[in-house]
Design an enzyme around this catalytic site. Structure first.
Site, PDB file in Angstrom:
ATOM      1  N   CYS A  93     -20.918  21.599  86.657  1.00  0.00           N
ATOM      2  CA  CYS A  93     -21.673  22.361  85.660  1.00  0.00           C
ATOM      3  C   CYS A  93     -22.605  23.319  86.383  1.00  0.00           C
ATOM      4  O   CYS A  93     -23.237  22.928  87.367  1.00  0.00           O
ATOM      5  CB  CYS A  93     -22.466  21.390  84.791  1.00  0.00           C
ATOM      6  SG  CYS A  93     -23.535  22.204  83.601  1.00  0.00           S
ATOM      7  N   HIS A 135     -17.085  20.272  77.015  1.00  0.00           N
ATOM      8  CA  HIS A 135     -18.228  20.368  77.936  1.00  0.00           C
ATOM      9  C   HIS A 135     -19.319  21.289  77.350  1.00  0.00           C
ATOM     10  O   HIS A 135     -20.494  20.923  77.323  1.00  0.00           O
ATOM     11  CB  HIS A 135     -17.723  20.900  79.287  1.00  0.00           C
ATOM     12  CG  HIS A 135     -18.781  21.074  80.331  1.00  0.00           C
ATOM     13  ND1 HIS A 135     -18.801  20.361  81.506  1.00  0.00           N
ATOM     14  CD2 HIS A 135     -19.854  21.899  80.390  1.00  0.00           C
ATOM     15  CE1 HIS A 135     -19.851  20.734  82.235  1.00  0.00           C
ATOM     16  NE2 HIS A 135     -20.502  21.670  81.582  1.00  0.00           N
TER      17      HIS A 135
END
Ligand code: NI
Length: 171
Positions: A93, A135
């Site tokens: 991320c 996500h």
């Protein structure tokens, strides 16, 4: 268009639920364009508005990293309608640099949202695209990929991140 700063784990905006977008005004259009620019520059294949410090429900996704214009997806107020299957793949991320973990997510999902013209869009996603939607959707809920790991792994990583980024409110 201007790239914005990507905020990191520990910033309160990333740890709370983002607000629905009521009006697709000029500010939202600019935000979306800036997010696309920011995503390509990073580079990343997905970005959620909280990652640029804006607590609103907007995500951008482009598996082609800007190579194929028709692969860019901008979704306002996305909702996950259906989830199916399971896949475990490594992911990271932009807001949690240096950490990559294998994360279990649905392998197929149906998602609905609005584009910048206010038109409702519904699509099915498989594999990596499903993973990226899942996500980015998590970011709108104030969650990170770390929250999908086993409790033990999650607490170990949280401890490490808290030290690194100084998170004050553990979730
Ligand atoms: Ni992320």
């Amino acid at each position: 268009m201007a790239a914005r700063k990507i905020i990191k784990f520990g910033h309160p905006v990333l740890h709370r639920r983002a607000e629905p977008i009521i009006n697709i005004n000029e500010e939202i259009v600019t935000l979306a364009r800036d997010m696309v620019e920011t995503m390509y520059l990073a580079p990343g294949i997905g970005l959620a508005a909280p990652q640029v410090g804006v607590s609103q429900r907007l995500i951008t996704v482009d598996l082609s990293l800007g190579e194929k214009p028709d692969e860019l997806i901008i979704l306002i107020n996305p909702e996950i309608l259906e989830e199916e299957g399971e896949a475990i793949e490594e992911e990271g991320c932009l807001s949690v640099p240096e950490i990559r973990e294998k994360v279990r997510r649905p392998d197929r999902l149906k998602i609905r949202g609005f584009n910048l013209e206010g038109k409702e869009i519904e699509m099915e996603a498989y594999g990596l695209l499903a993973r990226v939607f899942s996500h980015e959707f998590d970011h709108l809920e104030g969650k990170f990929f770390i929250d999908r790991l086993s409790p033990l792994k999650r607490s170990l990583i949280y401890r490490r991140l808290k030290k690194q980024f100084g998170l004050t409110s553990p979730s």
